[in-house]
Design a protein around this motif. Structure first.
Motif, PDB file in Angstrom:
ATOM      1  N   ILE A  55       0.859  -1.180   0.000  1.00  0.00           N
ATOM      2  CA  ILE A  55       0.000   0.000   0.000  1.00  0.00           C
ATOM      3  C   ILE A  55       0.894   1.229   0.000  1.00  0.00           C
ATOM      4  N   ILE A  56       0.540   2.214  -0.816  1.00  0.00           N
ATOM      5  CA  ILE A  56       1.241   3.500  -0.792  1.00  0.00           C
ATOM      6  C   ILE A  56       0.408   4.494   0.001  1.00  0.00           C
ATOM      7  N   ALA A  57       1.008   5.050   1.038  1.00  0.00           N
ATOM      8  CA  ALA A  57       0.320   5.996   1.917  1.00  0.00           C
ATOM      9  C   ALA A  57       1.191   7.247   2.045  1.00  0.00           C
ATOM     10  N   THR A  58       0.816   8.353   1.423  1.00  0.00           N
ATOM     11  CA  THR A  58      -0.496   8.645   0.885  1.00  0.00           C
ATOM     12  C   THR A  58      -0.380   9.522  -0.364  1.00  0.00           C
ATOM     13  N   ASN A  59      -1.530   9.753  -0.987  1.00  0.00           N
ATOM     14  CA  ASN A  59      -1.651  10.690  -2.101  1.00  0.00           C
ATOM     15  C   ASN A  59      -1.806  12.113  -1.551  1.00  0.00           C
ATOM     16  N   THR A  60      -2.251  13.030  -2.383  1.00  0.00           N
ATOM     17  CA  THR A  60      -2.444  14.424  -1.979  1.00  0.00           C
ATOM     18  C   THR A  60      -3.732  14.576  -1.166  1.00  0.00           C
ATOM     19  N   THR A  61      -3.853  15.730  -0.497  1.00  0.00           N
ATOM     20  CA  THR A  61      -5.034  15.999   0.327  1.00  0.00           C
ATOM     21  C   THR A  61      -5.872  17.120  -0.268  1.00  0.00           C
ATOM     22  N   ILE A  62      -7.169  17.094   0.042  1.00  0.00           N
ATOM     23  CA  ILE A  62      -8.044  18.195  -0.368  1.00  0.00           C
ATOM     24  C   ILE A  62      -8.187  19.224   0.750  1.00  0.00           C
ATOM     25  N   ARG A  63      -7.579  18.964   1.896  1.00  0.00           N
ATOM     26  CA  ARG A  63      -7.673  19.890   3.019  1.00  0.00           C
ATOM     27  C   ARG A  63      -6.760  21.095   2.802  1.00  0.00           C
ATOM     28  N   ARG A  64      -7.097  22.205   3.459  1.00  0.00           N
ATOM     29  CA  ARG A  64      -6.314  23.432   3.327  1.00  0.00           C
ATOM     30  C   ARG A  64      -6.022  24.062   4.684  1.00  0.00           C
ATOM     31  N   ASP A  65      -6.253  23.343   5.774  1.00  0.00           N
ATOM     32  CA  ASP A  65      -6.049  23.940   7.086  1.00  0.00           C
ATOM     33  C   ASP A  65      -4.562  24.007   7.424  1.00  0.00           C
TER      34      ASP A  65
ATOM     35  N   PRO B 269      -4.738  33.253   2.718  1.00  0.00           N
ATOM     36  CA  PRO B 269      -5.981  32.549   2.386  1.00  0.00           C
ATOM     37  C   PRO B 269      -6.621  33.013   1.089  1.00  0.00           C
ATOM     38  N   ALA B 270      -6.454  34.295   0.760  1.00  0.00           N
ATOM     39  CA  ALA B 270      -7.021  34.796  -0.488  1.00  0.00           C
ATOM     40  C   ALA B 270      -6.355  34.127  -1.682  1.00  0.00           C
ATOM     41  N   ARG B 271      -5.043  33.907  -1.596  1.00  0.00           N
ATOM     42  CA  ARG B 271      -4.315  33.224  -2.672  1.00  0.00           C
ATOM     43  C   ARG B 271      -4.746  31.762  -2.753  1.00  0.00           C
ATOM     44  N   VAL B 272      -4.907  31.129  -1.619  1.00  0.00           N
ATOM     45  CA  VAL B 272      -5.354  29.733  -1.603  1.00  0.00           C
ATOM     46  C   VAL B 272      -6.731  29.612  -2.240  1.00  0.00           C
ATOM     47  N   SER B 273      -7.614  30.548  -1.905  1.00  0.00           N
ATOM     48  CA  SER B 273      -8.961  30.540  -2.477  1.00  0.00           C
ATOM     49  C   SER B 273      -8.924  30.790  -3.976  1.00  0.00           C
TER      50      SER B 273
ATOM     51  N   ILE C   8      -6.524  29.992  -6.038  1.00  0.00           N
ATOM     52  CA  ILE C   8      -6.037  28.780  -6.709  1.00  0.00           C
ATOM     53  C   ILE C   8      -7.162  27.792  -6.887  1.00  0.00           C
ATOM     54  N   GLY C   9      -7.958  27.596  -5.855  1.00  0.00           N
ATOM     55  CA  GLY C   9      -9.123  26.731  -5.977  1.00  0.00           C
ATOM     56  C   GLY C   9      -8.833  25.263  -5.716  1.00  0.00           C
ATOM     57  N   ALA C  10      -9.617  24.402  -6.359  1.00  0.00           N
ATOM     58  CA  ALA C  10      -9.592  22.965  -6.085  1.00  0.00           C
ATOM     59  C   ALA C  10      -8.298  22.321  -6.557  1.00  0.00           C
ATOM     60  N   GLY C  11      -8.033  21.154  -5.984  1.00  0.00           N
ATOM     61  CA  GLY C  11      -6.859  20.380  -6.380  1.00  0.00           C
ATOM     62  C   GLY C  11      -6.279  19.646  -5.194  1.00  0.00           C
ATOM     63  N   GLY C  12      -5.311  18.800  -5.468  1.00  0.00           N
ATOM     64  CA  GLY C  12      -4.651  18.044  -4.422  1.00  0.00           C
ATOM     65  C   GLY C  12      -3.446  18.800  -3.898  1.00  0.00           C
ATOM     66  N   LEU C  13      -3.349  18.922  -2.593  1.00  0.00           N
ATOM     67  CA  LEU C  13      -2.240  19.617  -1.932  1.00  0.00           C
ATOM     68  C   LEU C  13      -1.179  18.593  -1.549  1.00  0.00           C
ATOM     69  N   SER C  14       0.060  18.873  -1.927  1.00  0.00           N
ATOM     70  CA  SER C  14       1.177  17.981  -1.605  1.00  0.00           C
ATOM     71  C   SER C  14       2.265  18.768  -0.899  1.00  0.00           C
ATOM     72  N   GLY C  15       3.226  18.045  -0.336  1.00  0.00           N
ATOM     73  CA  GLY C  15       4.355  18.701   0.314  1.00  0.00           C
ATOM     74  C   GLY C  15       4.217  18.740   1.823  1.00  0.00           C
ATOM     75  N   LYS C  16       4.895  19.687   2.432  1.00  0.00           N
ATOM     76  CA  LYS C  16       5.013  19.761   3.888  1.00  0.00           C
ATOM     77  C   LYS C  16       3.676  19.715   4.634  1.00  0.00           C
ATOM     78  N   PRO C  17       2.601  20.372   4.154  1.00  0.00           N
ATOM     79  CA  PRO C  17       1.348  20.334   4.913  1.00  0.00           C
ATOM     80  C   PRO C  17       0.723  18.945   5.044  1.00  0.00           C
ATOM     81  N   VAL C  18       1.130  18.009   4.210  1.00  0.00           N
ATOM     82  CA  VAL C  18       0.558  16.658   4.250  1.00  0.00           C
ATOM     83  C   VAL C  18       1.326  15.763   5.221  1.00  0.00           C
ATOM     84  N   LYS C  19       2.487  16.219   5.661  1.00  0.00           N
ATOM     85  CA  LYS C  19       3.428  15.381   6.406  1.00  0.00           C
ATOM     86  C   LYS C  19       2.798  14.698   7.619  1.00  0.00           C
ATOM     87  N   ALA C  20       2.156  15.474   8.467  1.00  0.00           N
ATOM     88  CA  ALA C  20       1.654  14.921   9.722  1.00  0.00           C
ATOM     89  C   ALA C  20       0.588  13.863   9.478  1.00  0.00           C
ATOM     90  N   ARG C  21      -0.371  14.153   8.616  1.00  0.00           N
ATOM     91  CA  ARG C  21      -1.462  13.197   8.376  1.00  0.00           C
ATOM     92  C   ARG C  21      -0.954  11.948   7.664  1.00  0.00           C
TER      93      ARG C  21
END
Length: 364
Positions: free
Chosen positions: A246-256, A262-266, A268-281
């Motif tokens: 099993i490969i864990a994990t792909n990108t996340t749809i979360r933005r917290d 936040p205006a820039r994040v909004s 950009i819109g939808a998509g999968g987030l990768s990189g440092k923010p995904v690390k903990a989960r």
């Protein structure tokens, strides 16, 4: 040098344009006689303590490049020469497709992250198979990541995955069923076990038919956004069906938790987030899988791996192999070498003689 190039040039280009420019330049340079061999000597993992045995394959090190960088199997040997122990190509689909409209790839530099909504843009599994067929023995280990063609309805998803599996079986060192990208409508619904089961059963049968002389290892790639009970259910299903990993994990749809405005994040819109923010989960998902399946499956850790300490933590948590992508974009050609050198330094300090001694140590 690369970081200076990134700051002065690459970051001024759109993320997708910079990717194509950088990847094209890499393939050009590695095609010059002698350059690829030299790069492999300088950047490749050489310490025998880094060697990993998984899926019946020998990996010179634990760090590989995740799917998404080389979607169409155009430059896997060039990427391997940069020190990656394995390269996962794709995601490829049963039929060629152009993906979502541009712009569809964005940098969040303050967060060391990317947002993509590429939509599985690729030339199709037939074309990927044609390129992989030209592989020479002794090259980098190549995994193939397959997904569902966008226009194929859910009721025909298994057949679409099977078509790709049959074409690619003879050319893949291992194969990954991707049901976790957020950028193909309805794809993540296939992670439910009642929908995932027939896909995995039929793909396994297709691999065995297409390549009877060799068992092609089969893995599934899951999202970090799954509920804990769904992670457990997929782990149980993978064991029941005799999957290899099993490969864990792909990108996340979360933005917290993002630092980016936040205006820039909004914007950009939808998509999968990768990189440092995904690390903990991603680490939480990995640890839960290890607790559920033990060492009965090969776990491949991905999501937010930025340095040797991250890789070390994933291996100690139960991963046999580790993948990176986003940090490579930010760090450049010497990224894999630095990860492997850092792991060796820690092994030396702790008196470890092999990666196998570290795998799952924190879970025992």
């Amino acid at each position: 040098m690369y970081r200076l190039l990134f700051r002065l040039l690459l970051r001024r280009l759109s993320a997708e344009t910079a990717h194509h420019l950088g990847f094209g330049l890499l393939r050009f340079l590695m095609a010059i006689p002698g350059v690829r061999a030299l790069a492999k000597r300088l950047l490749g993992p050489r310490d025998p303590r880094l060697s990993v045995r998984a899926f019946g394959l020998d990996f010179p090190g634990p760090l590989g490049l995740a799917a998404g960088f080389d979607k169409d199997a155009r430059g896997f040997e060039a990427l391997g020469a940069l020190g990656f122990a394995f390269v996962e190509i794709g995601t490829v689909t049963g039929e060629a497709q152009s993906g979502n409209p541009r712009p569809r790839l964005f940098r969040l530099e303050q967060d060391r992250a990317l947002v993509n909504r590429m939509g599985f843009n690729n030339e199709g599994s037939r074309r990927a198979a044609e390129r992989l067929e030209k592989r020479k023995p002794g090259g980098v280990v190549v995994g193939v990541n397959i997904g569902k063609t966008k226009v194929v309805p859910e009721s025909e998803a298994a057949a679409d995955y099977v078509a790709s599996a049959e074409r690619l079986a003879a050319h893949a060192d291992y194969l990954v069923v991707n049901v976790s990208s957020p950028n193909t409508p309805g794809l993540r619904d296939l992670q439910s076990t009642e929908k995932l089961r027939p896909i995995l059963v039929e793909v396994r049968a297709a691999l065995d038919r297409a390549c009877p002389a060799r068992r092609v290892p089969l893995l599934v790639k899951i999202a970090p956004d799954l509920a804990d009970e769904d992670i457990d259910a997929i782990g149980d299903l993978a064991r029941e069906l005799g999957l290899d990993g099993i490969i864990a994990t792909n990108t996340t749809i979360r933005r917290d938790g993002l630092v980016t405005d936040p205006a820039r994040v909004s914007e950009i819109g939808a998509g999968g987030l990768s990189g440092k923010p995904v690390k903990a989960r991603a680490l939480v998902v990995l640890r839960r899988l290890r607790a559920r399946v033990g060492d009965s499956l090969v776990l491949v850790a991905a999501g937010g791996v930025e340095d040797a300490d991250d890789a070390w933590e994933r291996i100690a948590a139960g991963a046999t192999l580790v993948q990176a992508y986003t940090a490579f974009v930010y760090e450049g050609p010497t990224f894999a070498r630095r990860i492997h050198e850092g792991i060796v330094a820690r092994m030396q300090a702790e008196g470890l003689g092999s990666i196998a001694e570290l795998v799952g140590r924190d879970a025992r």
